[in-house]
Write an enzyme that holds these catalytic residues in place. Structure first.
Site, PDB file in Angstrom:
ATOM      1  N   GLY A 100       0.793  -1.215   0.000  1.00 35.24           N
ATOM      2  CA  GLY A 100       0.000   0.000   0.000  1.00 35.24           C
ATOM      3  C   GLY A 100       0.830   1.272   0.000  1.00 35.24           C
ATOM      4  O   GLY A 100       0.292   2.368   0.065  1.00 35.24           O
ATOM      5  N   GLY A 102       2.736   2.286  -2.464  1.00 35.67           N
ATOM      6  CA  GLY A 102       2.772   2.896  -3.794  1.00 35.67           C
ATOM      7  C   GLY A 102       3.755   2.281  -4.773  1.00 35.67           C
ATOM      8  O   GLY A 102       4.134   2.923  -5.754  1.00 35.67           O
ATOM      9  N   LYS A 103       4.149   1.043  -4.550  1.00 34.42           N
ATOM     10  CA  LYS A 103       5.086   0.378  -5.476  1.00 34.42           C
ATOM     11  C   LYS A 103       4.439   0.190  -6.850  1.00 34.42           C
ATOM     12  O   LYS A 103       4.990   0.605  -7.852  1.00 34.42           O
ATOM     13  CB  LYS A 103       5.496  -1.011  -4.933  1.00 34.42           C
ATOM     14  CG  LYS A 103       6.220  -0.997  -3.623  1.00 34.42           C
ATOM     15  CD  LYS A 103       6.584  -2.400  -3.188  1.00 34.42           C
ATOM     16  CE  LYS A 103       5.380  -3.267  -2.873  1.00 34.42           C
ATOM     17  NZ  LYS A 103       4.582  -2.830  -1.732  1.00 34.42           N
ATOM     18  N   SER A 104       3.262  -0.445  -6.820  1.00 37.43           N
ATOM     19  CA  SER A 104       2.609  -0.740  -8.100  1.00 37.43           C
ATOM     20  C   SER A 104       2.180   0.555  -8.783  1.00 37.43           C
ATOM     21  O   SER A 104       2.221   0.647 -10.010  1.00 37.43           O
ATOM     22  CB  SER A 104       1.394  -1.638  -7.895  1.00 37.43           C
ATOM     23  OG  SER A 104       1.773  -2.763  -7.157  1.00 37.43           O
ATOM     24  N   TYR A 105       1.781   1.537  -7.986  1.00 38.58           N
ATOM     25  CA  TYR A 105       1.388   2.823  -8.576  1.00 38.58           C
ATOM     26  C   TYR A 105       2.575   3.426  -9.317  1.00 38.58           C
ATOM     27  O   TYR A 105       2.441   3.953 -10.416  1.00 38.58           O
ATOM     28  CB  TYR A 105       0.882   3.781  -7.492  1.00 38.58           C
ATOM     29  CG  TYR A 105       0.418   5.108  -8.038  1.00 38.58           C
ATOM     30  CD1 TYR A 105      -0.839   5.240  -8.605  1.00 38.58           C
ATOM     31  CD2 TYR A 105       1.262   6.224  -7.999  1.00 38.58           C
ATOM     32  CE1 TYR A 105      -1.269   6.443  -9.134  1.00 38.58           C
ATOM     33  CE2 TYR A 105       0.839   7.441  -8.520  1.00 38.58           C
ATOM     34  CZ  TYR A 105      -0.426   7.552  -9.085  1.00 38.58           C
ATOM     35  OH  TYR A 105      -0.828   8.744  -9.614  1.00 38.58           O
ATOM     36  N   ASP A 248       8.247  -5.306  -9.444  1.00 36.95           N
ATOM     37  CA  ASP A 248       7.354  -4.794  -8.398  1.00 36.95           C
ATOM     38  C   ASP A 248       7.412  -5.829  -7.273  1.00 36.95           C
ATOM     39  O   ASP A 248       6.819  -6.894  -7.366  1.00 36.95           O
ATOM     40  CB  ASP A 248       5.939  -4.680  -8.985  1.00 36.95           C
ATOM     41  CG  ASP A 248       4.953  -4.016  -8.039  1.00 36.95           C
ATOM     42  OD1 ASP A 248       5.332  -3.717  -6.891  1.00 36.95           O
ATOM     43  OD2 ASP A 248       3.792  -3.811  -8.452  1.00 36.95           O
ATOM     44  N   GLY A 251       5.251  -6.920  -0.662  1.00 37.24           N
ATOM     45  CA  GLY A 251       5.239  -5.960   0.451  1.00 37.24           C
ATOM     46  C   GLY A 251       6.352  -6.249   1.444  1.00 37.24           C
ATOM     47  O   GLY A 251       6.517  -7.386   1.864  1.00 37.24           O
TER      48      GLY A 251
HETATM   49  P1  ADP Z   1       1.674  -1.212  -3.283  1.00 36.31           P
HETATM   50  O1  ADP Z   1       1.822  -1.716  -4.649  1.00 36.31           O
HETATM   51  O2  ADP Z   1       2.946  -0.700  -2.700  1.00 36.31           O
HETATM   52  O3  ADP Z   1       1.019  -2.198  -2.364  1.00 36.31           O
HETATM   53  P2  ADP Z   1      -0.140   0.612  -4.487  1.00 36.31           P
HETATM   54  O4  ADP Z   1       0.732   1.112  -5.565  1.00 36.31           O
HETATM   55  O5  ADP Z   1      -1.170  -0.382  -4.890  1.00 36.31           O
HETATM   56  O6  ADP Z   1       0.697   0.039  -3.292  1.00 36.31           O
HETATM   57  O7  ADP Z   1      -0.793   1.867  -3.789  1.00 36.31           O
HETATM   58  C1  ADP Z   1      -1.842   1.790  -2.864  1.00 36.31           C
HETATM   59  C2  ADP Z   1      -2.868   2.854  -3.170  1.00 36.31           C
HETATM   60  O8  ADP Z   1      -2.297   4.134  -3.044  1.00 36.31           O
HETATM   61  C3  ADP Z   1      -3.393   2.752  -4.575  1.00 36.31           C
HETATM   62  O9  ADP Z   1      -4.767   2.995  -4.574  1.00 36.31           O
HETATM   63  C4  ADP Z   1      -2.678   3.826  -5.317  1.00 36.31           C
HETATM   64  O10 ADP Z   1      -3.437   4.332  -6.364  1.00 36.31           O
HETATM   65  C5  ADP Z   1      -2.428   4.872  -4.256  1.00 36.31           C
HETATM   66  N1  ADP Z   1      -1.153   5.584  -4.495  1.00 36.31           N
HETATM   67  C6  ADP Z   1       0.065   5.103  -4.246  1.00 36.31           C
HETATM   68  N2  ADP Z   1       1.013   6.004  -4.565  1.00 36.31           N
HETATM   69  C7  ADP Z   1       0.371   7.078  -5.011  1.00 36.31           C
HETATM   70  C8  ADP Z   1       0.791   8.359  -5.483  1.00 36.31           C
HETATM   71  N3  ADP Z   1       2.064   8.688  -5.569  1.00 36.31           N
HETATM   72  N4  ADP Z   1      -0.163   9.229  -5.863  1.00 36.31           N
HETATM   73  C9  ADP Z   1      -1.471   8.886  -5.784  1.00 36.31           C
HETATM   74  N5  ADP Z   1      -1.936   7.711  -5.349  1.00 36.31           N
HETATM   75  C10 ADP Z   1      -1.031   6.803  -4.967  1.00 36.31           C
HETATM   76 MG    MG Z   2       1.273  -3.609  -5.400  1.00 34.09          MG
END
Ligand code: ADP
Ligand code: MG
Length: 805
Positions: A100, A102-105, A248, A251
């Site tokens: 959560g 923001g890795k995948s984002y 990616d 966690g």
């Molecule tokens: P992870 O892959 O690390 O578990 P995600 O990339 O899925 O986390 O991010 C979790 C949530 O936060 C998602 O809904 C994503 O859209 C949001 N998010 C993460 N980073 C950003 C960012 N830089 N700006 C806007 N939203 C973000």
């Molecule tokens: Mg992810």
């Protein structure tokens, strides 16, 4: 030689953090990231920790002036890495951080404009540059693979034929690689986009069916980028090959096995062996660069081999690669520990030094070396008396002539098992020949792959695409509509279900159409073919059906099937409204959309007729929403259940209390009766005693006399008479002793003695001392003994008896 580029990126607060009124504990200034410890006073030396990175991206609040967008991150890291790959280097970007964060984002992003992450942007740019620079002399080719590592198992996300676990091998020339992992040829960005999309679909299907959580898996997207330059003058072709690995990671919250408590967490740590090992590899590499002299010696101790991920990314970690790491962090105080650990991790990664080299003519060299190796292996087998031939399916078949029986033993070496280097494959009975055949087969496969023409590659890619789409079609997942890829965001006319997943990146990527008439949902094992096929926990062979008539869809659950509609367990058929949440079995969560209804609803809403149950704000209806609703509804049911149980218990309590009261009352009465009887007895006895007390001792010359008294005969048992005799003897013995009278009688002398002592200033005080077996004195023990002796000398009262009465 270049260090790993390290960037940190902080995201906006998520809804959970907002709900908990979290505070932002991250500050960024230039490339420095500071973290404030919310647990210590602000002025203490421990309060703020600062880290310097190559980049610190402030993506916390879009309104801030220094806000870093997806494009900005790409411009710094993506563009640089892409340039390296055009120069012929291997490159790698990996995203690290807690779930959560923001890795995948950052890596994949979202489909909306300006929200795409590094992977799609690199792919877009790659093809833009290819199209801009391709000429007759300069040709490019791009192939991609997409895999997932879950619990140390490798899953091919692009080829449905490669079910489950792929073998990780090590080749003497090629190093570690995944055998049979499909490398698909792509000609433009759309191809890659579709592959990523379908790969994510495959990942979602697998994760949902097997109840896996994507936060524990690593997604590795690899681009094999080859540039061929033909020099017309000399008619020579030179080649540059670059492998772009975009990772990616899982966690990081489960990475630290030392901090894991409880079986569940330990299991988590074990599942993420790859991440734990990555940490160890990074630490070991950082240590090496810190003490450069020991470099060659220490290099042997880097535990690359301990996990699939580190083994496959060996070159990217301190080897032949230009590598960048993006550490994604949460801004919230509640995540302080995890965030600090991520920053420390990133800080260590900074120290890793890679030695990237341009991979010029790598393929040509590899083909030449592979050919040599194959020849060597064939010779070796020949020397063992084994004839090597090509089987009808392209597999290497070896025939061994048994000199005793003169029979031919055929052997085909299969490719089972996981992560076995040739030396490990060899069991006690395994022969060198077996290993050689295995290796030969692997080399033949590699060379075949390398020799494949571009046309053949494209043909194979197309075949796999058709297979992939056939598998999706069988499962009922929509892939294409009128020849174009079905995106969840593209407009649709048919009622449909869209999947919801815990991971926002895997949410809303599977679309299931509900056709006119009957749509059956069940498993692939059902006798009647099911239009939508799911599997996993609590999905029945025939689970439920959807009936669509005149754009009205009714969900009909089958007997004993777990079907929840908007959190409520469904037993009877019910009409679905657009926006409804449908949960099937334990893991399959969907949102239903009926486009006609949705349109009507939108119109209604603009007329201000909002209805809580007819939620059409699809953005809000996510996995969390559906799960919370389910819990809430089940919670209410639970409450009702608990109330019922409480009522039963109360009833039981009342019954038991009444019974107990009655028993108590009876007991009370019986005790009262006994007390009365005893009372009577006591009264009678005291009467008897008072009669006897009027006798003088002289009246009893003979002890036994009293017991012959007719008074006793009537009421005393032999034991009572015995006791009475004993008491009588005792009392008779003490009859003339009256200590109190003696004391009172002599008290006046004591007083006088004390008065004389004061008068004569003798500083002596007198008091009574009883010289008995149980010496008593109000003085503390240390004084009592000495004082009592003085007193004894002066004034002694010796009583006839030693006992106090
Ligand atoms: P992870 O892959 O690390 O578990 P995600 O990339 O899925 O986390 O991010 C979790 C949530 O936060 C998602 O809904 C994503 O859209 C949001 N998010 C993460 N980073 C950003 C960012 N830089 N700006 C806007 N939203 C973000
Ligand atoms: Mg992810």
């Amino acid at each position: 030689m270049s260090s790993v580029k390290v960037a940190v990126r902080v995201r906006p607060f998520n809804s959970r953090e907002i709900c908990r009124e979290s505070k932002c504990i991250i500050e960024m200034s230039g490339a420095t990231t500071a973290i404030v410890n919310p647990k210590v006073p602000p002025n203490s030396s421990e309060a703020v920790k600062r880290f310097n990175f190559d980049y610190s991206y402030w993506s916390h609040n879009p309104k801030d002036e220094d806000f870093s967008t997806q494009e900005m991150v790409y411009k710094d890291i993506g563009e640089e890495m892409l340039q390296h790959s055009f120069d012929g280097y291997n490159v790698c970007i990996f995203a690290y951080g807690q779930t959560g964060a923001g890795k995948s984002y950052t890596m994949m992003g979202k489909q909306e404009e300006h929200q795409e992450g590094i992977i799609p942007m690199i792919c877009k740019d790659l093809f833009n540059r290819i199209h801009d620079t391709e000429t007759d002399e300069l040709k490019y080719s791009v192939e991609v693979s997409y895999m997932e590592i879950y619990c140390e198992r490798v899953r091919d996300l692009l080829n449905p034929k490669n079910k489950g676990n792929l073998r990780v091998r090590e080749h003497p020339l090629l190093g570690p690689y995944v055998e049979d992992l499909s490398k698909l040829a792509v000609t433009d960005y759309q191809d890659i986009h579709d592959l990523i999309d379908e790969g994510n679909k495959a990942r979602t299907v697998a994760a949902t069916n097997m109840n896996e959580t994507s936060s524990r898996s690593h997604a590795v997207f690899t681009i094999f980028f080859t540039q061929r330059r033909h020099d017309t003058m000399t008619d020579l072709t030179t080649e540059k090959v670059s492998k772009i690995s975009l990772v990616d990671l899982a966690g990081s919250e489960r990475a630290d096995s030392t901090g894991a408590k409880g079986t569940r967490l330990k299991e988590g740590a074990n599942i993420n062996k790859s991440l734990t090992t990555l940490g160890k590899v990074i630490s070991a590499l950082a240590e090496i660069s810190a003490s450069k002299q020991k470099k060659s010696k220490k290099a042997d101790f880097i535990p690359y081999r301990d996990s699939v991920l580190t083994w496959l990314l060996r070159e990217n970690l301190g080897g032949n690669s230009k590598t960048a790491m993006i550490a994604a962090i949460s801004p919230a105080d509640i995540n302080y520990d995890e965030t600090l650990s991520t920053l420390r991790y990133a800080d260590r990664a900074k120290q890793i030094v890679c030695k990237a080299v341009v991979n010029e003519d790598a393929n040509a060299k590899l083909i030449r070396e592979l050919k040599e190796e194959i020849q060597k292996l064939r010779d070796l087998l020949k020397a063992e008396g084994i004839e090597v031939q090509e089987g009808p399916d392209g597999k290497v078949v070896c025939e061994k002539r048994d000199p005793n029986k003169d029979e031919i033993n055929n052997k085909v070496i299969g490719n089972s098992g996981n992560m076995k280097s040739p030396s490990k494959t060899r069991n006690r009975n395994g022969s060198t020949a077996e290993m050689a055949v295995d290796q030969l087969q692997a080399s033949e496969k590699l060379i075949a792959e390398l020799n494949e023409t571009w046309e053949e590659k494209l043909k194979r890619t197309e075949e796999i695409r058709l297979q992939r789409e056939a598998v999706f079609a069988e499962m009922g997942v929509a892939v294409k509509e009128d020849g174009i890829t079905v995106g969840v965001f593209s407009p649709k006319k048919t009622p449909h279900l869209v999947n919801l997943n815990e991971d926002p990146n895997l949410s809303e990527c599977l679309l299931y159409y509900i056709k006119d008439g009957i749509t059956r949902l069940g498993t692939h094992e059902a006798n009647v073919p099911q239009d939508i096929q799911l599997s996993g926990s609590h999905i029945l062979k025939e689970h439920c059906t959807f009936e669509s008539r005149n754009s009205v869809v009714t969900l009909i659950p089958h007997k004993d099937a777990l079907v929840y509609l908007n959190g409520r367990k469904l037993v009877d058929p019910e009409v679905l409204k657009t926006g409804s949440r449908v949960i099937l079995g334990k893991n399959h969560v969907f949102r239903f959309t009926n486009p006609d209804q949705a349109r009507e609803l939108r119109e209604k809403i603009t007329d201000n007729a909002e209805n809580e149950n007819e939620k059409c704000d699809t953005q809000q209806v996510d996995w969390n929403f559906a799960q919370c609703e389910l819990l809430e509804k089940q919670g209410i049911d639970l409450k009702a259940e608990m109330k019922k149980r409480l009522d039963v218990l109360e009833e039981q309590y009342k019954r038991e209390k009444l019974q107990a009261d009655q028993e108590f009352e009876e007991q009370r009465k019986s005790y009262e009766a006994r007390i009365d009887a005893l009372q009577k007895q006591v009264e009678e006895q005291s009467m008897t005693m008072s009669m006897y007390s009027s006798y003088s001792p002289e009246d009893f010359h003979q002890e036994e006399d009293i017991f012959t008294n007719p008074l006793y005969e009537s009421c005393w048992t032999a034991r009572e008479a015995g006791l009475a005799a004993w008491a009588f003897r005792k009392w008779r013995y003490h009859q003339f002793t009256s200590l109190r009278d003696d004391l009172w009688g002599n008290a006046i002398f004591l007083k006088e003695a004390n008065a004389i002592s004061v008068e004569l200033k003798k500083k002596v005080q007198f008091q009574f001392t009883l010289l008995t077996d149980t010496l008593y004195s109000p003085l503390p023990p240390e004084l009592a003994s000495s004082l009592s002796k003085i007193v004894q000398n002066f004034w002694t009262i010796v009583l006839g008896d030693k006992r106090i009465l």
